[in-house]
Design an enzyme around this catalytic site. Structure first.
Site, short mmCIF file in Angstrom:
data_model
loop_
_atom_site.label_atom_id
_atom_site.label_comp_id
_atom_site.label_asym_id
_atom_site.label_seq_id
_atom_site.Cartn_x
_atom_site.Cartn_y
_atom_site.Cartn_z
N CYS A 105 0.82 -1.21 0.00
CA CYS A 105 0.00 0.00 0.00
C CYS A 105 0.87 1.27 0.00
CB CYS A 105 -0.96 -0.04 1.19
SG CYS A 105 -2.34 1.12 1.08
N HIS A 199 -3.03 -5.42 1.05
CA HIS A 199 -2.35 -5.74 2.31
C HIS A 199 -2.33 -7.25 2.57
CE1 HIS A 199 -1.69 -1.73 4.10
NE2 HIS A 199 -2.83 -1.38 3.52
N GLU A 201 -0.42 -8.75 4.38
CA GLU A 201 0.00 -8.96 5.77
C GLU A 201 -1.16 -8.86 6.76
OE1 GLU A 201 0.26 -4.45 5.33
OE2 GLU A 201 0.38 -6.24 4.08
#
Length: 287
Positions: A105, A199, A201
Site C-alpha cells: 500500500c 495488504h 499482511e
C-alpha cells in the site's frame, strides 16, 4: 544464520499508538510477526522515519539487511510534509543499497515516488475492506511475486491513493477495476522493489480493528448506511478471524480461501522471502 529484516513503519507516532491501542501491535510490529511466522528465526528491526531525529540506518546499515519491508500508513504522499520526505529519502537509499525490498500500500506508493513516479487520489474513490478481482497482467502471470495466485483473487485493502504515473523502470504485475496498479516491480539505482497496493499482511482481525476506527468514513463514503451497519461488518470480520470455518460469514461477505488461509493470503510476502531475500543472500554468500 537467520534472515535479518528491517521493517520500515510508515506511520507517525500518534497513528502508531492508535493502531496499537486498537489491535495490540503497531503496523510494523504485526508485519514483523508475519515475517517471523513465514521465516522462523528471522530477526526484525523496526525503523520510524516519520519521526524527526529518528535513528535510521546509513548505507552500510541498509546493506547489512537481507530484506527491507515497508508498511502501510495513514499519510498521503502528495502532502510532502517532512515526515513524508524523510520516508522518500530513505527509500532512495534503500534502492541504492540494492537490498531486496518489498512494500504494501503506502510502501508501494513511497517506492514509486522515490523512483520519480507519482501518486494521487483515486478518482474512483476509496478501496476498502477487500480489493476484488485482482488480475495478474501478462508480465504478472510469469512473475515470481504472484507465484501461486489464481487468475483472479481478492485481498485485504484500504486506500484512497494510488500510483498514477509509473516510474521509468516499472513493470505492472496486477490490477483491478479500482486501480490499474495493484502489484508492481520497480527498478532504480541498481535496486529492485516488489510491491502491492493491497495488504497481504493483514489478518481479518487486524483489518477489522482498522475499519472499526474508521466507521465514520464507511458511513460518509456510502459503504455502510449507518454506524451500526459499519460496526456489524467489522464484528463479522473479527468473528471470521476467530473462526475461519464460519461459512455463513465467509459466504455473506464473499471471502474465500485466498483471504481465509494465511499461507495463501500472505503469498506475495512469502514469494518475496523465497525468491528475492533467500536468493540474494545465497548469491552474496557465493560472491
Amino acid at each position: 544464520m537467520g534472515l535479518r529484516f528491517l521493517v520500515v513503519e510508515g506511520n507517525t507516532r500518534g497513528a502508531r499508538q492508535a493502531h496499537k491501542q486498537a489491535y495490540g501491535l503497531t503496523l510494523s510490529e504485526s508485519y514483523a510477526e508475519v515475517l517471523q511466522e513465514i521465516e522462523g528465526g528471522a530477526v526484525c528491526d523496526i525503523a520510524f522515519p516519520a519521526d524527526e531525529g529518528a535513528n535510521l540506518p546509513d548505507a552500510a546499515g541498509l546493506e547489512s539487511y537481507d530484506g527491507i519491508v515497508l508498511t502501510g500508513s495513514h499519510l498521503n504522499i502528495y502532502d510532502r510534509t517532512p515526515d513524508i520526505v524523510r520516508q522518500i529519502d530513505l527509500m532512495r537509499a534503500v534502492y541504492a543499497s540494492r537490498t531486496p525490498s518489498f512494500g504494501s500500500c503506502w510502501g508501494l506508493q513511497v517506492a514509486a515516488v522515490a523512483a520519480d513516479g507519482d501518486v494521487r487520489q483515486n478518482p474512483l474513490g476509496r478501496e476498502v475492506g477487500f480489493a476484488r478481482k485482482l488480475t495478474p497482467t501478462e508480465a504478472g502471470r510469469a512473475h515470481p511475486l504472484l507465484e501461486g495466485r489464481p487468475a483472479a483473487y481478492d485481498a485485504p485493502a484500504i486506500h484512497l491513493d494510488m500510483v498514477t504515473a509509473l516510474p521509468g523502470d516499472c513493470t505492472v504485475l496486477a490490477g483491478n477495476a479500482v486501480s490499474p496498479v495493484q502489484a508492481a516491480e520497480i527498478r532504480q539505482d541498481g535496486g529492485v522493489f516488489w510491491g502491492v497496493q493491497y495488504h497481504p499482511e493483514f489478518s481479518l482481525g487486524e483489518l477489522a480493528a482498522i475499519l472499526e476506527r474508521r466507521t465514520d468514513i464507511l458511513v460518509r463514503e456510502g459503504f455502510c448506511r449507518t454506524p451500526e451497519d459499519a460496526l456489524a461488518y467489522t464484528a463479522d470480520l473479527a468473528a471470521l478471524h476467530r473462526d475461519p470455518t464460519r461459512f455463513d460469514l465467509a459466504w455473506r461477505h464473499g471471502i474465500d480461501a485466498e483471504v481465509l488461509e494465511p499461507q495463501r493470503r500472505t503469498r506475495e510476502i512469502r514469494n518475496f522471502v523465497e525468491h528475492r531475500v533467500k536468493t540474494e543472500k545465497s548469491a552474496r554468500g557465493r560472491a
